[in-house]
Design a protein around this motif. Structure first.
Motif, mmCIF file in Angstrom:
data_model
loop_
_atom_site.group_PDB
_atom_site.id
_atom_site.type_symbol
_atom_site.label_atom_id
_atom_site.label_comp_id
_atom_site.label_asym_id
_atom_site.label_seq_id
_atom_site.Cartn_x
_atom_site.Cartn_y
_atom_site.Cartn_z
ATOM 1 N N PHE A 1 0.946 -1.230 0.235
ATOM 2 C CA PHE A 1 -0.392 -0.053 -0.211
ATOM 3 C C PHE A 1 0.787 0.799 -0.237
ATOM 4 C CE2 PHE A 1 -3.390 3.180 1.443
ATOM 5 C CZ PHE A 1 -2.390 3.865 2.915
ATOM 6 N N SER A 2 1.694 1.657 0.572
ATOM 7 C CA SER A 2 2.815 2.554 1.358
ATOM 8 C C SER A 2 3.419 3.076 -0.303
ATOM 9 C CB SER A 2 3.799 2.294 2.105
ATOM 10 O OG SER A 2 3.340 1.840 3.045
ATOM 11 N N MET A 3 4.063 1.446 -0.163
ATOM 12 C CA MET A 3 4.968 1.810 -2.362
ATOM 13 C C MET A 3 4.000 2.778 -2.907
ATOM 14 S SD MET A 3 8.428 1.603 -2.972
ATOM 15 C CE MET A 3 8.702 2.625 -4.686
ATOM 16 N N LEU A 4 2.596 1.912 -3.061
ATOM 17 C CA LEU A 4 2.458 2.530 -4.373
ATOM 18 C C LEU A 4 1.666 3.528 -4.490
ATOM 19 C CD1 LEU A 4 0.249 -1.469 -4.997
ATOM 20 C CD2 LEU A 4 1.961 -0.263 -6.167
ATOM 21 N N ALA A 5 0.864 3.921 -3.024
ATOM 22 C CA ALA A 5 0.975 5.575 -2.732
ATOM 23 C C ALA A 5 1.811 5.855 -3.211
ATOM 24 C CB ALA A 5 0.044 5.256 -1.507
ATOM 25 N N PHE A 6 3.256 5.655 -2.592
ATOM 26 C CA PHE A 6 4.132 6.666 -3.128
ATOM 27 C C PHE A 6 3.969 7.005 -4.175
ATOM 28 C CE2 PHE A 6 8.083 8.676 -2.605
ATOM 29 C CZ PHE A 6 9.218 8.116 -3.074
ATOM 30 N N VAL A 7 4.802 6.091 -4.625
ATOM 31 C CA VAL A 7 4.526 5.629 -6.384
ATOM 32 C C VAL A 7 3.600 7.368 -7.285
ATOM 33 C CG1 VAL A 7 4.595 4.606 -8.595
ATOM 34 C CG2 VAL A 7 5.694 3.614 -6.633
ATOM 35 N N MET A 8 2.612 7.001 -6.997
ATOM 36 C CA MET A 8 1.252 7.528 -7.529
ATOM 37 C C MET A 8 1.128 8.841 -6.988
ATOM 38 S SD MET A 8 -2.387 5.735 -6.486
ATOM 39 C CE MET A 8 -2.131 4.680 -7.905
ATOM 40 N N ALA A 9 2.107 9.050 -5.396
ATOM 41 C CA ALA A 9 1.777 10.541 -5.746
ATOM 42 C C ALA A 9 1.869 12.019 -6.213
ATOM 43 C CB ALA A 9 2.973 10.747 -4.084
ATOM 44 N N SER A 10 0.960 12.814 -5.776
ATOM 45 C CA SER A 10 1.240 13.819 -6.345
ATOM 46 C C SER A 10 1.528 15.554 -6.288
ATOM 47 C CB SER A 10 -0.241 14.349 -7.027
ATOM 48 O OG SER A 10 -1.130 15.295 -5.710
ATOM 49 N N ASN A 11 1.896 14.954 -5.041
ATOM 50 C CA ASN A 11 2.575 16.564 -4.312
ATOM 51 C C ASN A 11 3.812 16.144 -3.324
ATOM 52 O OD1 ASN A 11 1.627 16.290 -1.318
ATOM 53 N ND2 ASN A 11 0.234 16.875 -2.422
ATOM 54 N N ILE A 12 5.325 16.287 -2.517
ATOM 55 C CA ILE A 12 5.977 15.768 -2.080
ATOM 56 C C ILE A 12 5.338 15.866 -0.595
ATOM 57 C CG2 ILE A 12 7.080 18.573 -1.670
ATOM 58 C CD1 ILE A 12 9.768 17.025 -2.153
ATOM 59 N N LEU A 13 4.748 16.552 -0.009
ATOM 60 C CA LEU A 13 4.630 15.938 0.448
ATOM 61 C C LEU A 13 4.219 14.365 1.268
ATOM 62 C CD1 LEU A 13 4.439 16.792 4.244
ATOM 63 C CD2 LEU A 13 1.925 17.894 3.621
ATOM 64 N N MET A 14 3.164 14.388 0.284
ATOM 65 C CA MET A 14 2.492 12.612 0.558
ATOM 66 C C MET A 14 3.604 12.120 0.110
ATOM 67 S SD MET A 14 -0.070 11.393 -2.147
ATOM 68 C CE MET A 14 -0.823 10.409 -2.490
ATOM 69 N N ALA A 15 4.984 12.692 -0.550
ATOM 70 C CA ALA A 15 5.913 11.336 -1.249
ATOM 71 C C ALA A 15 6.439 10.998 0.407
ATOM 72 C CB ALA A 15 6.802 12.169 -1.990
ATOM 73 N N PHE A 16 6.584 12.361 0.890
ATOM 74 C CA PHE A 16 7.019 12.202 2.145
ATOM 75 C C PHE A 16 6.567 11.277 3.225
ATOM 76 C CE2 PHE A 16 9.714 12.668 5.076
ATOM 77 C CZ PHE A 16 9.822 12.661 6.553
ATOM 78 N N MET A 17 5.298 11.436 3.195
ATOM 79 C CA MET A 17 4.700 10.786 4.672
ATOM 80 C C MET A 17 4.894 9.148 3.871
ATOM 81 S SD MET A 17 0.860 12.930 4.426
ATOM 82 C CE MET A 17 0.187 11.525 5.347
ATOM 83 N N PHE A 18 4.675 8.820 2.560
ATOM 84 C CA PHE A 18 4.498 7.226 2.727
ATOM 85 C C PHE A 18 6.172 6.909 2.636
ATOM 86 C CE2 PHE A 18 0.235 6.102 2.166
ATOM 87 C CZ PHE A 18 0.041 7.194 1.396
ATOM 88 N N PHE A 19 7.022 7.758 2.446
ATOM 89 C CA PHE A 19 8.200 7.248 1.915
ATOM 90 C C PHE A 19 8.769 6.662 3.923
ATOM 91 C CE2 PHE A 19 12.415 8.023 -0.427
ATOM 92 C CZ PHE A 19 13.062 8.849 0.241
ATOM 93 N N GLU A 20 8.437 7.563 4.232
ATOM 94 C CA GLU A 20 8.322 7.501 6.275
ATOM 95 C C GLU A 20 7.478 6.130 6.283
ATOM 96 O OE1 GLU A 20 9.865 8.769 8.219
ATOM 97 O OE2 GLU A 20 11.069 9.989 6.516
ATOM 98 N N LEU A 21 6.703 5.880 5.934
ATOM 99 C CA LEU A 21 5.523 5.034 6.130
ATOM 100 C C LEU A 21 6.613 3.232 5.745
ATOM 101 C CD1 LEU A 21 3.374 3.957 7.204
ATOM 102 C CD2 LEU A 21 1.854 4.503 5.105
ATOM 103 N N VAL A 22 6.738 3.476 4.693
ATOM 104 C CA VAL A 22 7.733 2.591 3.734
ATOM 105 C C VAL A 22 9.111 1.985 4.615
ATOM 106 C CG1 VAL A 22 7.270 2.419 1.540
ATOM 107 C CG2 VAL A 22 8.589 3.651 2.258
#
Lengths: 99, 101, 683
Positions: free
Chosen positions: C135-156
Motif C-alpha cells: 500500500f505505502s509503496m504504491l501510494a508513494f509512486v502515485m503521489a502528486s505532491n512532495i509532502l504526500m511522497a514524504f509521508m509514504f516514504f516514511e511509511l515504507v
C-alpha cells in the motif's frame, strides 16, 4: 470586697495604635470639613411628642417639627427583638435541649 | 452659646475610636462587648448631632432604634459568650484560635 | 464509460484492505485465514497488478491524470498553501506501478513457499506487513505532491522495520530493524527540512502542473529563466540567497533522504544488516522497491534537479563511488544474501550515476531491469536457502545445479543480467547508463571520474556474480545438506520462472546500440517518456539539461563503450570461472591479506557510525539534557517554588484570633479613608 480599679497593664497595646490612627484620620477630616451652620429647632418645639408621633406615622399631627414615618421600622425592630430574645434563650440552654 | 456640630461629630469620633481601642486590646469577652456598646453609642451621638444640624427629628428617632438593637445584640452576644465558655473553659477571646492555617 | 483513472485509488487500497484483513482476522478469527493471510494478499496484489496494467495501457494513449483527492487543510488565500493528497498518473508513475505491483505479487506467491511451507508462525503479522508495505509503496509512486511522497516514504521505512524484525525473538533481527530505521531516518530528517523548504519557497509541493496550478519544478524553471514569481521572490528576499544557490541547497536536502533510502554511501550500512529479515522481504523491499523509492523520487523531481548542474555532478559522483565501493566489498563475502545486498547497493549507485549524468531514460530502464533481476536473484537465493535448511554460507553449498534445475537456470538468467552479459536485460540497461555517463563525462571531469569508477565496478560485478553462482551451484556438494537438499514446490518455482523469462527479454524494449546500428526506431522506452504532462516529459528534461544546466552530450557511437563494458564483464566472469570452478574450489580471497580484512569488515563503516553515535552524539545529548533539566525545568520549578513559598508565608495571617482580624479591619479602614481623602482633596 472589691478592689479599686487599676489601669490594665497586661494588655497588648500595639493594635491599639490602629485605633489611634483611625481617630487621628477622622479628626483631621472632620475639623477640615465645612459643615455649615446648624439649623436647630424652634425654642418651644415639642420634640418628644414629635418623636412619638413619628414612630406611628402620625407626624401630621405634630405641626412643628418635620420628620419621616417610622412605623415599618417599629415593626421590624419588634420582630428582631423577639428573635434576639429567642436566640439568647436558646444559646443559654445546655446543649442537648435540656429545659 | 450653641456648640457647633463639628465638635459633636468629633466627640462621636473620639468615642468610636475609644471603642475600637477597647475592641483591639481587651482580652475579656465581656469587656469586648462593652467596647462594642460604646461604638454603637458613638453612632447615636452622631445621629442626634445631625438631627439638630438639619432640624429634622428623623435622626433622634433613628437613634432610638439603634439603642433597641444594641440591647438585642448584647443579649445575643452574652449567649454566645456563654457557649464559648462552655467550649473553651475561659472567656479570653484570644483562646479560641482553632480556625487558623 | 468508466475510465481506468476512476480506479486509480484502488491500486494502493487493495493491498491496504489485505493488510486490514490480515490484522483483524489474524487476531480475532485466525481460523478464517488458513494460509495466515496469504490468499487476501495474493488476490489484492494481483488486482493491483491488473489495474496497474490497465492504467499503463490507458496512459500509453497519451492520457494522464493529476487530481487532488483529499484536501486536509486549505491555507489562507494568497498567504499560505494547501496540504492535500493527490494522485498523479503519467508515464513514469504508471511504469513504476506495474513494476512494484508485479514484484509484490510474485513475492506474495513465493512467500507461500518460503514462509507457509516451512511452518513459520505469526504469519498474519508477516502478510499484514507485506500488505501495508505494498500500500505505502504504491501510494508513494502515485503521489502528486512532495509532502504526500514524504509521508509514504516514511511509511515504507516503518514497514521495512516491521518486516526486518519479523523474527524478533532472536537477537539479530530487531537490532537490524532498528539500525535500518535509524539510518534511513537520519537521511529523512534532511528530506523533511527539504520538504518544508520547498513549501516555503514555492508555496506548493506539486510535482507536475494540475489545472492552472504549476508544480514546483516548473516554478523553479520560471525563476531561473528570469521570470518573476512573487512567492519565490519574497522568500528569497527573506533569506538573502540567490535563486540558484537556494535551489541547490534544497536539492541537497532532499538528496539526504534519497541517499538514506537508496542505501548510497555513507548511509548504506543498514542494507546488509537488513538481510536478517525473511528472504521474500529482502527481495521485495531491499532489492526492488523500497530502495528504489529514493531514485524514483529524483526521477519524479527531475525537472527540478535538471537545472542544478552541481547537484547532479554530486549525485553522479556519489553513485559512481558507491557502485565501486560496494562491488569491492561483495568480492569477499561468504553468505549469499550479503553478496546480493552489496550488489544492490552497487547497482543503485549506477542509477544515481545515470541520473547525475543526465541519462533519465537510462536510469529508469536500469531501475526496471534491476528490480526484475535482483528480485529474481533474491528469490533464487531464497529457494537455495530453503533447500539448505536456512544455511546461507556459500562454502557449505555446491553442486546444486543438478538437484535444483529450475532454480539454477533462473538464477543463471538473473546473474547474466546482473553481470551485464549480452543479450540479457542488464546488458542493455547498464550499457546505456555507462554510455550516458561517458558522453556527458567527456564534457565534465567529475562525471568522467564517476564513469571510470562505474566501469571498474563492472569488472568486479562480473567477478562476484559468477563467484556466487559457481560456489553455490557448481562443483561438488561440500556438505551433507548440499547433497540432499530440501525440495521446493510450484509456489517457489513459478515466480522464479516468470522473473527469469523477464530478465532475459525485458531488455529488448530499449536496445539503443541496435537502433544506432540499423536505424530502426526501437527505443520504445525513450518514446514512452516523451509523452505525458508536458512539463515532466523527456523533451522538457533535455531542454532543461542543455539550456539551464549546460549539459552537452559528446558525439560518440555507442559501440565502443558497449564493447568495453561487455569485455570487462566477461573478463570478470572468466576470472571467477578460472578461480572457482572445478569440483573442489579453494578460497582465494585470503590471498588478498589485509585488504581482505578491510573489505570483509565493510571498510569498518559500521564501527565508524557507531563511534559517531556514541562518541560524538552522546556527549552533545548529555549537555543538552543538563541544560533541559537544570535551566528549563529549573525555571519552571522555581516559579512553582516561589508560589509555594509565598503562599506558606502569607497564610500565617490567618491566626484564628478575632482581635487580630479586628485590627486588620481597622487598619484597612484607615488606609481606605486616607486614600479617598487624599484623592478627593479633603485636606
Amino acid at each position: 470586697m472589691t478592689t479599686k480599679p487599676e489601669l490594665s497593664t497586661d494588655i497588648d497595646v500595639l493594635p491599639g495604635l490602629a485605633a489611634i490612627a483611625l481617630f487621628v484620620t477622622m479628626a483631621v477630616a472632620i475639623l477640615s470639613a465645612d459643615i455649615g451652620v446648624a439649623q436647630g429647632f424652634e425654642p418651644a418645639a415639642a420634640i418628644t411628642r414629635s418623636i412619638g408621633y413619628a414612630l406611628f406615622n402620625l407626624e401630621r399631627a405634630a405641626p412643628v417639627v418635620t420628620s419621616e414615618g417610622f412605623l415599618l421600622p417599629f415593626f421590624v425592630v419588634a420582630f428582631v427583638l423577639d428573635a434576639a430574645l429567642g436566640a439568647a434563650v436558646m444559646l443559654a440552654r445546655r446543649d442537648g435541649g435540656e429545659d | 452659646m450653641v456648640v457647633e456640630t463639628q465638635y459633636y461629630v468629633l466627640l462621636s469620633a473620639a468615642m468610636f475610636s475609644i471603642g475600637v481601642f477597647g475592641l483591639l486590646t481587651r482580652r475579656n469577652a465581656l469587656r469586648f462587648l462593652m467596647s462594642v456598646e460604646l461604638m454603637l453609642n458613638a453612632a447615636n451621638v452622631n445621629l442626634v448631632a445631625f438631627s439638630t444640624q438639619w432640624g429634622n427629628i428623623t435622626g433622634q428617632t433613628f437613634s432610638l432604634f439603634v439603642l433597641a438593637l444594641a440591647a438585642a445584640e448584647v443579649a445575643v452576644g452574652i449567649g454566645i459568650i456563654l457557649v464559648l465558655f462552655r467550649s473553651f473553659r475561659d472567656v479570653d477571646v484570644t483562646e479560641p484560635a482553632t480556625m487558623r492555617w | 464509460m468508466v475510465g481506468a483513472f476512476d480506479f486509480a485509488a484502488a491500486v494502493p487500497l487493495l493491498p491496504f484492505a489485505s493488510f486490514v484483513v490480515a490484522i483483524l482476522a489474524g487476531y480475532f478469527t485466525p481460523r478464517l485465514l488458513p494460509k495466515g493471510g496469504a490468499i487476501p494478499g495474493i488476490i489484492a496484489t494481483g488486482g493491483s497488478l491488473l489495474l496497474s496494467g490497465w492504467l499503463l495501457v490507458t496512459v500509453s494513449g497519451t492520457a494522464t491524470f493529476n487530481e487532488e483527492i483529499y484536501t486536509w487543510t486549505t491555507g489562507m488565500a494568497g498567504e499560505t498553501f494547501d496540504l492535500s493528497f493527490g494522485i498523479l498518473i503519467d508515464p513514469l508513475s504508471s511504469y513504476m506501478l506495474v513494476i512494484v505491483a508485479l514484484i509484490s505479487f510474485l513475492v506474495h506467491v513465493f512467500s507461500l513457499g518460503y514462509m507457509n511451507d516451512e511452518g513459520e508462525t505469526g504469519l498474519p503479522r508477516y502478510y499484514a506487513g507485506l500488505g501495508l508495505f505494498s500500500f505505502s509503496m504504491l501510494a508513494f509512486v502515485m503521489a502528486s505532491n512532495i509532502l504526500m511522497a514524504f509521508m509514504f516514504f516514511e511509511l515504507v521505512g516503518l514497514c521495512s522495520w516491521l518486516l526486518i524484525g519479523f523474527w524478533f525473538r532472536e537477537p539479530g533481527p530487531p537490532s537490524a530493524a532498528k539500525k535500518a530505521f535509524l539510518v534511513t531516518r537520519f537521511g529523512d530528517y534532511f528530506f523533511l527540512i527539504g520538504v518544508v523548504a520547498i513549501f516555503a519557497t514555492f508555496g506548493t509541493g506539486l510535482f507536475a502542473p494540475r489545472g492552472d496550478e504549476l508544480g514546483f519544478p516548473q516554478l523553479a524553471a520560471d525563476v531561473l529563466a528570469g521570470e518573476a514569481v512573487p512567492v519565490v521572490s519574497n522568500f528569497l528576499g527573506t533569506i538573502g540567497l540567490g535563486a540558484e544557490t537556494w535551489f541547490a541547497i534544497m536539492g541537497l536536502l532532499v538528496l539526504g533522504g534519497v541517499i538514506g533510502k537508496s542505501a548510497q554511501f555513507p548511509l548504506h550500512t543498514w542494507l546488509p544488516d537488513a538481510m536478517e529479515g525473511p528472504t521474500p522481504v529482502s527481495a521485495l523491499i531491499h532489492a526492488a522497491t523500497m530502495v528504489a523509492a529514493g531514485v524514483y523520487l529524483i526521477m519524479r523531481m527531475f525537472g527540478f534537479y535538471a537545472q542544478l548542474p552541481r547537484v547532479l555532478a554530486l549525485i553522479a559522483l556519489v553513485g559512481g563511488f558507491t557502485a565501486l565501493f560496494a562491488a569491492s566489498i561483495a568480492l569477499v563475502k561468504r553468505e549469499i544474501k550479503q553478496v546480493l545486498a552489496y550488489s544492490t547497493i552497487s547497482q543503485y549507485g549506477y542509477m544515481m550515476l545515470a541520473l547525475g549524468a543526465g541519462g533519465y531514460v537510462a536510469a529508469t530502464f536500469h531501475l526496471m531491469t534491476h528490480a526484475i533481476f535482483k528480485a529474481l536473484l533474491f528469490l533464487g537465493a531464497g529457494s537455495v536457502i530453503i533447500a539448505m535448511h536456512h544455511n546461507e554460507n556459500m562454502w557449505d553449498m555446491g553442486g546444486l545445479k543438478d538437484k535444483m534445475p529450475v532454480t539454477y537456470y533462473t538464477f543463471l538468467s538473473g546473474s547474466l543480467a546482473l553481470a551485464g552479459i549480452f543479450p540479457f536485460a542488464g546488458f542493455w540497461s547498464k550499457d546505456e547508463v555507462l554510455y550516458e555517463a561517458l558522453i556527458h563525462g567527456l564534457n565534465d571531469p567529475i562525471i568522467l571520474l564517476a564513469y571510470a569508477m562505474g566501469l571498474v565496478a563492472v569488472l568486479f560485478t562480473g567477478f562476484y556474480t559468477f563467484r556466487m553462482v559457481i560456489l553455490t551451484f557448481h562443483g561438488e556438494a561440500r556438505t551433507e545438506t548440499a547433497e540432499d537438499p530440501h525440495g521446493v514446490r510450484w509456489n517457489v518455482k513459478f515466480p522464479l520462472v516468470v522473473l527469469g523469462i523477464l530478465a532475459a527479454t525485458v531488455g529488448f524494449v530499449n536496445m539503443a546500440p541496435v537502433k544506432e546500428l540499423t536505424g530502426m526506431d526501437i527505443t520504445y522506452l525513450h518514446h514512452w517518456f516523451e509523452n505525458g504532462i508536458h512539463e515532466v516529459t523527456l523533451g522538457e528534461y533535455h531542454h532543461l539539461l542543455e539550456e539551464v544546466a549546460g549539459y552537452h552530450a559528446a558525439d560518440l557511437a555507442p559501440f565502443l563503450p558497449a564493447a568495453l563494458s561487455l569485455g570487462l564483464a566477461l573478463l570478470g566472469a572468466g576470472l571467477a570461472w578460472i578461480l572457482y570452478s572445478g569440483p573442489e574450489p579453494t578460497a582465494h580471497t585470503d590471498k588478498l591479506g589485509s585488504i581482505k580484512t578491510l573489505l570483509y569488515n565493510n571498510y569498518y563503516q559500521d564501527e565508524y557510525q557507531v563511534w559517531l553515535a556514541e562518541g560524538v552524539t552522546m556527549p552533545i545529548a548529555r549537555v543538552a539534557d543538563k541544560f533541559d533539566q537544570g535551566i528549563i525545568d529549573g525555571v519552571v520549578n522555581a516559579i512553582s517554588s516561589i508560589a509555594l513559598f509565598s503562599g506558606s508565608r502569607i497564610r500565617r495571617l490567618q491566626t484564628g484570633r478575632v482581635t487580630n482580624y479586628a485590627a486588620m479591619l481597622t487598619l484597612g479602614l484607615v488606609v481606605i479613608v486616607l486614600v479617598v481623602a487624599l484623592v478627593g482633596g479633603w485636606f
